[in-house]
Scaffold this motif. Structure first.
Motif, PDB file in Angstrom:
ATOM      1  N   ARG A  61       0.844  -1.192   0.000  1.00 44.75           N
ATOM      2  CA  ARG A  61       0.000   0.000   0.000  1.00 44.75           C
ATOM      3  C   ARG A  61       0.883   1.248   0.000  1.00 44.75           C
ATOM      4  N   ALA A  62       0.398   2.270  -0.648  1.00 45.02           N
ATOM      5  CA  ALA A  62       1.111   3.541  -0.669  1.00 45.02           C
ATOM      6  C   ALA A  62       0.979   4.201   0.697  1.00 45.02           C
ATOM      7  N   ASP A  64       0.730   7.346   1.319  1.00 44.55           N
ATOM      8  CA  ASP A  64      -0.222   8.451   1.238  1.00 44.55           C
ATOM      9  C   ASP A  64      -1.226   8.132   0.128  1.00 44.55           C
ATOM     10  N   GLU A  65      -2.474   8.524   0.288  1.00 41.69           N
ATOM     11  CA  GLU A  65      -3.501   8.249  -0.708  1.00 41.69           C
ATOM     12  C   GLU A  65      -3.177   8.896  -2.059  1.00 41.69           C
ATOM     13  N   SER A  66      -2.479  10.017  -2.064  1.00 44.73           N
ATOM     14  CA  SER A  66      -2.177  10.696  -3.320  1.00 44.73           C
ATOM     15  C   SER A  66      -0.942  10.105  -4.005  1.00 44.73           C
ATOM     16  N   GLU A  67      -0.187   9.273  -3.317  1.00 46.19           N
ATOM     17  CA  GLU A  67       1.027   8.677  -3.878  1.00 46.19           C
ATOM     18  C   GLU A  67       0.656   7.474  -4.748  1.00 46.19           C
ATOM     19  N   ARG A  68       1.369   7.309  -5.841  1.00 44.86           N
ATOM     20  CA  ARG A  68       1.147   6.168  -6.724  1.00 44.86           C
ATOM     21  C   ARG A  68       2.363   5.265  -6.663  1.00 44.86           C
TER      22      ARG A  68
END
Length: 106
Positions: A61-62, A64-68
């Motif tokens: 899982r990343a 941060d939610e905005s990280e890809r």
């Protein structure tokens, strides 16, 4: 009318030329292999198939939610060898590939 006849003759001539070109090309290719030229089985016999139970790897899982995540962060193969290698079996009288999984009797 003359144009249609000439066009037909040109097309017919092109088809005859294409067929003759194909025949000449086919003659230059090697023929099918003879019986003694086919591959044979090794002395040890045919290769045996192996099977194993696989289970999926956890997907990272990343932070941060905005990280890809990039492909190299996901890791290698998508599955790994399972510790439990017994194949699951159906219970008798239940399950199956047809209908609702009943006994099959009506």
């Amino acid at each position: 009318m003359i144009g249609a006849v000439l066009g037909g003759l040109v097309i017919a001539g092109a088809l005859v030329w294409a067929v003759s070109l194909g025949i000449r090309t086919r003659r230059r290719e090697p023929g099918p292999p003879k019986a003694h030229e086919h591959p044979t089985l090794p002395e040890s016999g045919p290769a045996h198939e192996t099977s194993q139970i696989r289970e999926p790897n956890e997907v990272p899982r990343a932070a941060d939610e905005s990280e890809r995540l990039t492909p190299h962060q996901l890791g290698g193969p998508a599955s790994k060898r399972s510790d439990r290698q017994e194949r699951p079996r159906w219970d008798s009288g239940g399950g199956g590939s047809f209908g609702s999984g009943g006994s099959g009797r009506t």
